[in-house]
Design an enzyme around this catalytic site. Structure first.
Site, PDB file in Angstrom:
ATOM      1  N   HIS A 148       3.348  12.580   2.688  1.00 11.15           N
ATOM      2  CA  HIS A 148       3.679  13.742   1.894  1.00 11.15           C
ATOM      3  C   HIS A 148       2.432  14.714   1.808  1.00 11.15           C
ATOM      4  O   HIS A 148       1.220  14.450   1.755  1.00 11.15           O
ATOM      5  CB  HIS A 148       3.516  12.938   0.361  1.00 11.15           C
ATOM      6  CG  HIS A 148       4.758  12.232   0.498  1.00 11.15           C
ATOM      7  ND1 HIS A 148       6.065  12.630  -0.141  1.00 11.15           N
ATOM      8  CD2 HIS A 148       5.016  10.655   0.384  1.00 11.15           C
ATOM      9  CE1 HIS A 148       6.728  11.485   0.020  1.00 11.15           C
ATOM     10  NE2 HIS A 148       6.410  10.529   0.232  1.00 11.15           N
ATOM     11  N   TRP A 165       2.246   4.074 -11.044  1.00  7.36           N
ATOM     12  CA  TRP A 165       2.980   5.237 -10.573  1.00  7.36           C
ATOM     13  C   TRP A 165       2.294   6.326 -11.772  1.00  7.36           C
ATOM     14  O   TRP A 165       2.223   7.621 -11.266  1.00  7.36           O
ATOM     15  CB  TRP A 165       4.380   4.880 -10.889  1.00  7.36           C
ATOM     16  CG  TRP A 165       5.048   4.680  -9.646  1.00  7.36           C
ATOM     17  CD1 TRP A 165       5.262   3.564  -8.988  1.00  7.36           C
ATOM     18  CD2 TRP A 165       5.610   5.682  -8.505  1.00  7.36           C
ATOM     19  NE1 TRP A 165       5.726   3.590  -7.689  1.00  7.36           N
ATOM     20  CE2 TRP A 165       6.023   4.874  -7.472  1.00  7.36           C
ATOM     21  CE3 TRP A 165       5.674   7.066  -8.280  1.00  7.36           C
ATOM     22  CZ2 TRP A 165       6.687   5.598  -6.088  1.00  7.36           C
ATOM     23  CZ3 TRP A 165       6.382   7.777  -7.417  1.00  7.36           C
ATOM     24  CH2 TRP A 165       6.721   7.093  -6.358  1.00  7.36           C
ATOM     25  N   PHE A 212      -0.739   7.517 -10.229  1.00  5.21           N
ATOM     26  CA  PHE A 212      -0.330   8.213  -8.735  1.00  5.21           C
ATOM     27  C   PHE A 212       0.056   9.602  -9.115  1.00  5.21           C
ATOM     28  O   PHE A 212      -0.574  10.426  -8.559  1.00  5.21           O
ATOM     29  CB  PHE A 212       0.425   7.370  -8.059  1.00  5.21           C
ATOM     30  CG  PHE A 212       1.075   7.854  -7.108  1.00  5.21           C
ATOM     31  CD1 PHE A 212       0.392   8.161  -5.913  1.00  5.21           C
ATOM     32  CD2 PHE A 212       2.504   7.848  -6.681  1.00  5.21           C
ATOM     33  CE1 PHE A 212       0.560   8.729  -4.809  1.00  5.21           C
ATOM     34  CE2 PHE A 212       3.050   8.511  -5.469  1.00  5.21           C
ATOM     35  CZ  PHE A 212       2.344   8.815  -4.501  1.00  5.21           C
ATOM     36  N   HIS A 214      14.153   8.598   1.432  1.00  3.99           N
ATOM     37  CA  HIS A 214      13.544   7.332   0.789  1.00  3.99           C
ATOM     38  C   HIS A 214      14.656   6.455  -0.017  1.00  3.99           C
ATOM     39  O   HIS A 214      15.516   6.929  -0.685  1.00  3.99           O
ATOM     40  CB  HIS A 214      12.774   7.546  -0.540  1.00  3.99           C
ATOM     41  CG  HIS A 214      11.257   8.210  -0.240  1.00  3.99           C
ATOM     42  ND1 HIS A 214      10.935   9.644   0.461  1.00  3.99           N
ATOM     43  CD2 HIS A 214      10.033   8.003  -0.492  1.00  3.99           C
ATOM     44  CE1 HIS A 214       9.925   9.792   0.516  1.00  3.99           C
ATOM     45  NE2 HIS A 214       9.260   8.647  -0.230  1.00  3.99           N
ATOM     46  N   GLU A 268      12.705   1.540  -2.115  1.00  5.39           N
ATOM     47  CA  GLU A 268      11.235   1.279  -2.745  1.00  5.39           C
ATOM     48  C   GLU A 268      11.190   0.445  -3.859  1.00  5.39           C
ATOM     49  O   GLU A 268      10.877   1.354  -4.811  1.00  5.39           O
ATOM     50  CB  GLU A 268      10.605   2.528  -2.498  1.00  5.39           C
ATOM     51  CG  GLU A 268       8.941   2.400  -2.630  1.00  5.39           C
ATOM     52  CD  GLU A 268       8.332   4.138  -2.855  1.00  5.39           C
ATOM     53  OE1 GLU A 268       9.111   5.043  -2.842  1.00  5.39           O
ATOM     54  OE2 GLU A 268       7.143   3.997  -2.842  1.00  5.39           O
ATOM     55  N   HIS A 278      10.270   3.909   3.303  1.00  6.34           N
ATOM     56  CA  HIS A 278      10.214   2.490   2.811  1.00  6.34           C
ATOM     57  C   HIS A 278      11.233   1.324   2.917  1.00  6.34           C
ATOM     58  O   HIS A 278      10.769   0.167   3.785  1.00  6.34           O
ATOM     59  CB  HIS A 278       9.779   2.597   1.148  1.00  6.34           C
ATOM     60  CG  HIS A 278       8.678   3.461   0.852  1.00  6.34           C
ATOM     61  ND1 HIS A 278       7.244   3.010   1.010  1.00  6.34           N
ATOM     62  CD2 HIS A 278       8.498   4.626   0.336  1.00  6.34           C
ATOM     63  CE1 HIS A 278       6.484   3.895   0.823  1.00  6.34           C
ATOM     64  NE2 HIS A 278       7.273   4.831   0.290  1.00  6.34           N
ATOM     65  N   ASP A 333       2.099   7.174   3.990  1.00  4.21           N
ATOM     66  CA  ASP A 333       2.545   7.730   2.848  1.00  4.21           C
ATOM     67  C   ASP A 333       1.551   8.749   1.815  1.00  4.21           C
ATOM     68  O   ASP A 333       1.808   9.740   2.518  1.00  4.21           O
ATOM     69  CB  ASP A 333       2.803   6.479   1.720  1.00  4.21           C
ATOM     70  CG  ASP A 333       4.063   6.874   0.822  1.00  4.21           C
ATOM     71  OD1 ASP A 333       4.530   7.905   0.809  1.00  4.21           O
ATOM     72  OD2 ASP A 333       4.159   6.121  -0.296  1.00  4.21           O
ATOM     73  N   ASP A 334       0.700   8.158   1.195  1.00  7.16           N
ATOM     74  CA  ASP A 334      -0.186   9.089   0.389  1.00  7.16           C
ATOM     75  C   ASP A 334      -1.736   8.752   0.635  1.00  7.16           C
ATOM     76  O   ASP A 334      -2.622   8.507  -0.342  1.00  7.16           O
ATOM     77  CB  ASP A 334       0.286   9.243  -1.044  1.00  7.16           C
ATOM     78  CG  ASP A 334       1.448   9.962  -1.238  1.00  7.16           C
ATOM     79  OD1 ASP A 334       1.742  11.139  -1.344  1.00  7.16           O
ATOM     80  OD2 ASP A 334       2.431   9.158  -1.148  1.00  7.16           O
TER      81      ASP A 334
END
Lengths: 532, 532
Positions: free
Chosen positions: B128, B222, B225, B375, B378, B403, B460-461
Site C-alpha cells: 500500500h 486496526w 493501524f 482483497h 482477510e 490475503h 502489505d504495509d
C-alpha cells in the site's frame, strides 16, 4: 483430470493434486474467456448462489437433509447462533477465540451450548483413562479414602504423589522431597477447603491467572499437564478406587449425552489394599466387566465402551514389543472390549513411530490383526520427524488418527486418510490448552470440516482442564471450527460419524445408531417443547 | 474418480472433492487388504520413502531441480536452517511463533535471514502506497520540510494530522482537538529526539510493551493501524513530498533485492504548496513518470512498478461506480503502469464485494477489460458475508487475491482459484500484527505452500510495523509457513512466482525473469564465495 472447458461451478476436478501446472494455464484461459464476456447481474447471482451452495454441501453434514422437526429445531439453533455471532462481530468476546480458561464461563451462558449439552453426541472416541472423571469427584471421593498418603515430588513441577499404606514407610522415598504424609491428617490440619483446593491445583491445569502467562508455550503446558495426571494415576491404580472412578466417568459422560466411549490407557497393574500388584490382564478383565455392568445398569441408554491399550512413546523398543504382544493376546481374549493399540505422550518429546517400526510391523508379519489408533501430528513443527508420524500412522493402516493436527500441511497424508476413510480425532480444547493454537478459528480442523473430511470431536483429557465431558469441545467445534453457516446437520453428522468411525463391530454400530436415533428424536421433541 | 485398487502412493485421485462417500468405503477395503498382508520392513520403508518424496514434491518449489551451484548454496542454507530449528525444538524462541515486535531482533540475528536478505526475491505484489517507505526516512525528511503544521485529532486514537500552510488558519479545524501547530517550532521546543520519537509513535504500530496487551484483538490493532496511516497520507499528498517519498520506497525495496513492485493506493489528488488540489489523473501521470525515471536510474537492476487503484470499501456505490470508470480510463491511458482496481480497508468493517456488484460488473457489461486485484478473505470469521468476498473475487475473475486468509476454509473457492490459476498474496507479518493469527505456524498459507498452491509473499504495509521491505516476510514464510524441509527450491519458486503472477505483460515478464536470473546467478556466487 481437468477437461476444459473448466467452468469451476460444475467441474471441480481441477483439484490441486490432480492438475499439473501446464493444465492450469489451459483452465485459466478457458475461464477468462467465459468471464470476460457480457455477464448479466442475474447470471452472476445465479452462479454465485451455485458456488455458495456447493461450498455448503461440502461441509460436514452438508449433504444431510433435515426433516421437518429437525428444520424447526435448526431454525431455533441458527437464530441463537446468529445472535452470538452478531454480538461477537460487534466486539463481544467470542469464546473460541479466547483461552478456554477465560471462555468457560461465557460458554456456559451460551444458548447454543445449552442446546449442545442436550444433544445426543454419540461417542467420545479420544479419551485418556486418568482424566475422564471430574476432579471434584476424585478429590471428594478417592482422596477421602482411609490410609491414603501423599508426598510432593523432587521434580521441577513439585508434582503430587499418592499411595495407600496401612503402615507408611518411615524412610523417605527417593522420588519424594519429603516423607509420605497422611492425607486425612493434613486435611484436618489445614482445613478441608484449603487442602482440597491445594489438591485441585496440583491435579489440574486450571488457573484463574492469565493462562498465557502461566503457560507461555507448549513445553510449559505439557510439564504441568503431566504433573497433574500423576496423582490421578496413583489413585486409580488402587483396586478400591478403580471401579468407582470408571463408573463415575461413564456416569458423567452419559449425563452429558454421550452414549459410547473409547478409552486409552497404559493398562496399569492394579494394587490391592495390601500393596500387591496384580496383572495387566486383570486390569483389562476389570475394564471389560465394568463396561458390561454399566451397560446393564443403563439399559437402552448406553452402548458400551472399549479400551485402547497404549505404551508411552519414550520407552525402549523391547517394551513396545512386549506391549504389542500383550495387545494381540488381549484382542483375542476380549474381542468386544479391547479395541487396539496406540503410543501416547507428548509427540514433540518422544520417539517417532518410525523408531518402533519393527515392533509395529509385528502383527502384520504374523498375519495377525491389531487395530491401531495412533496419536500423530499433534504438533506445530512441520517437516520434523514428529509430524512424519502422520505418514507412518497411515502406512500402518491406523483406524483413526489421534489429533492429526498437522495433517492439513500434508497433502499426500490427507489423500491417504481419505482413501482409507480414516477419521481425525479432533480435540479442540486440548489443542488450545496444550499450546498448539490460541484462537480456535485458526485450528486446522476448520479446513477439514469445510471439506467434509472425516472427523470426530472428542475431549482428550477434559478433567485436567476442567472441561466437562464432551459438550464444551462440541461447542468449540460448532462455533469456532465450523463457521457461522454450520447448522444442525453438521452437529448431526458429527454425532453420527462418532459412531460410524468407532471401533464397534458392524452389528454394534447398528444397535448404537438405533439407540442414537431414539435419543435424537427425544432431543428434538424436548427442544421443540421448550421453545414453544 | 477413484479406480480401485486405490493404493494411495501411486493413486492420489481419491482426493476430497472428487470421491463420493460410498467410493471411500471401497477404497478403504482395498487398502486394508493390501496392508494386512505380510509386509516386510523393506517394503514398508520403500513405501514410506515414496510418500515422503511425494509430499516433498507437492510443496512450492518441490518440482524444481537445483543445479550444482544451487545445491551447494542449498546445503549451506539447510545447515543453518536445521541449526535454528534444532535450537527452537530445544526451547529457544522460534521467531514465527512470536509476535513480530518480539521477534524482529531474533530474526536479524538469523543466518537464514541474512541469506534471504541477499536473495533476489523478485516482486512485491501486495503493497500500500502510504506504508512502503521507512518511517525513519519519512520523519527525518518529509516532516522536516518548511511550512509543515500538525494537530492531534478529536478521534479516540488521538491521530496525528499534517498539513502544509504558508499561513496557518487561526481557527481550529473541526477534526482537530487543537489549533494547527508548527512542526518546526514544536520540534525546537521539545527537542528533536523527543519530538521525532513522538511522531514515530503516532505513525507506527510498533511498541516495546507486550503487543498482545497493547492490541488485545483485531479491532484494537486496526484502530491503531488506520490512525498510523493518516499522517503519512497527509504528507505524501504534498507534491513536494510525493516524488522523493516514492523514490525512496523503490530505493529501499531495490536494496532489499526486490526488482519489481505493484502498489495499491487511493490515487490521492496531490496538493501544491499553495494548497491547490490537482486531479487524480495527474497523480497517476506522476506515478507513471516516476516509475519510468526510476527504471532508467537503475538500468539493468529494476523491472519497474505498476499501480493498482483502490477505493475504500465503506464508501457509497456511486463512488465505486465513478472510481471503476476512472480505472477504465486510466487503464487505457497508462497501459504499462496502471494494473487494475481493488477495494481496500478492513474487510470485517466495510461492505462486502457483493454490495458493489452492479458497479463491479460494469466493465464486463461494457465488454471492457479491467483487471481486479481484490482483497478477500482477510478474516477469521468463517461463514459470514465477509469471507464470502473470496467467492465474489473469484467469480469476478480477480487476477490475484489479496490475503485470501480464509481460503483454506472454502474448498470450492480453492478449486476455483486453482482452475483460474489465481495466486494468493500472502502477507504473514501483516496477518499477525493485525490480529488474525498469533503463531505463524498456524497460518493457513502453510497448507497452501504444502500443496504447491500458487502464492506470492508480500509485506502489505511494512513501514507501519517496522518490518523493512520484503525479507522479514520471506523469512517468516520460509521458516514458519513452509516447514523445516522447505529449501532453496521453495525460495526460488516463490521468487519466480512473484514475477509469474504479476500484472506484467508477457514480454515484461520475460525481461523481468531474465533480470532475475542474472541476479540469482550473482547471488549464488556471492553466497558460495562467502562460505568458502
Amino acid at each position: 483430470m481437468c477437461q476444459p472447458p473448466c467452468h469451476f461451478v460444475s467441474n471441480e476436478i481441477c483439484m490441486m493434486m490432480s492438475v499439473p501446472r501446464w493444465m492450469l494455464l489451459i483452465c485459466s484461459l478457458v475461464v477468462v474467456v467465459t468471464y470476460s464476456s457480457q455477464e448479466s447481474l442475474q447470471r452472476y447471482l445465479a452462479n454465485r448462489q451455485a458456488v455458495v451452495q456447493k461450498e455448503s454441501s461440502h461441509r460436514t453434514g452438508g449433504s444431510l437433509k433435515l426433516n421437518s422437526k429437525e428444520l424447526r429445531v435448526n431454525q431455533y439453533l441458527m437464530t441463537v447462533k446468529a445472535k452470538e455471532y452478531a454480538a461477537a462481530l460487534q466486539g463481544a468476546p467470542f469464546p473460541p477465540a479466547q483461552h478456554f480458561f477465560k471462555s468457560k464461563n461465557l460458554i456456559e451462558k451460551s444458548e447454543v451450548f445449552q442446546l449442545i449439552q442436550l444433544l445426543p453426541k454419540g461417542a467420545a472416541l479420544h479419551l485418556h483413562d486418568i482424566s475422564i472423571t471430574s476432579l471434584n469427584w476424585v478429590i471428594k471421593n478417592a482422596t477421602y479414602k482411609a490410609d491414603l498418603y501423599f508426598c510432593v515430588s523432587t521434580d521441577a513441577a513439585g508434582s503430587l504423589q499418592f499411595e495407600f499404606f496401612s503402615v507408611p514407610p518411615t524412610v523417605k522415598e527417593s522420588s519424594c522431597a519429603v516423607l509420605w504424609q497422611s492425607v486425612s491428617l493434613a486435611r484436618n490440619k489445614q482445613g478441608a477447603a484449603v487442602f482440597d483446593e491445594w489438591l485441585f491445583n496440583k491435579m489440574s491445569m486450571w488457573t484463574d491467572d492469565d493462562p498465557k502467562k502461566v503457560y507461555p508455550n507448549s513445553t510449559a503446558a505439557w510439564q504441568k499437564f503431566e504433573s497433574s495426571l500423576g496423582p490421578v494415576y496413583d489413585l486409580v491404580r488402587n483396586i478400591g478406587v478403580f471401579e468407582p472412578y470408571l463408573w463415575q466417568a461413564m456416569t458423567e459422560f452419559i449425563q452429558d449425552n454421550v452414549q459410547y466411549m473409547e478409552i486409552r490407557g497404559l493398562l496399569p497393574p492394579l494394587k490391592t489394599s495390601n500393596g500387591t500388584q496384580l496383572s495387566r490382564n486383570y486390569t483389562m478383565q476389570k475394564y471389560a466387566t465394568i463396561f458390561d455392568k454399566f451397560v446393564s445398569a443403563y439399559p437402552g441408554n448406553f452402548s458400551g465402551a472399549k479400551y485402547i491399550f497404549s505404551s508411552k512413546r519414550h520407552v525402549a523398543e523391547e517394551i513396545v514389543k512386549s506391549d504389542v504382544s500383550l495387545a494381540l493376546s488381549l484382542r483375542d481374549t476380549y474381542p468386544d472390549h479391547f479395541a487396539g493399540y496406540d503410543l501416547v505422550g507428548r509427540e514433540d518429546a518422544g520417539y517417532p513411530l518410525i523408531h518402533f517400526i519393527q515392533e509395529l510391523l509385528l502383527p502384520s508379519q504374523l498375519n495377525r490383526s491389531l487395530p491401531y489408533f495412533f496419536h500423530a501430528g499433534e504438533t506445530d513443527w512441520e517437516g520434523t520427524s514428529i509430524d512424519e508420524n502422520l505418514i507412518d500412522a497411515l502406512l500402518l493402516n491406523t483406524s483413526r488418527i489421534g489429533h492429526g493436527y498437522a495433517i492439513t500441511k500434508h497433502p499426500v497424508a490427507m489423500a491417504m486418510a481419505l482413501s482409507q476413510d480414516t477419521a481425525i480425532e479432533v480435540n479442540p480444547i486440548s489443542n488450545q490448552v496444550l499450546g498448539l493454537v490460541d484462537d480456535l478459528r485458526n485450528h486446522p480442523a476448520a479446513t477439514l470440516i469445510s471439506q467434509g473430511f472425516p472427523v470426530v470431536i472428542s475431549s482428550d483429557d477434559p478433567a485436567t482442564w476442567n472441561a466437562g465431558q464432551l459438550s464444551y469441545d462440541f461447542y468449540q467445534a460448532f462455533m469456532g471450527l465450523a463457521g457461522e453457516q454450520a447448522d444442525l446437520a453438521t452437529l448431526k453428522q458429527l454425532a453420527q460419524d462418532s459412531i460410524r468411525y468407532s471401533a464397534m463391530s458392524n452389528s454394534e454400530k447398528k444397535a448404537a445408531m438405533q439407540l442414537w436415533q431414539k435419543k435424537w428424536d427425544s432431543f428434538l421433541d424436548e427442544i421443540l417443547s421448550s421453545i414453544k
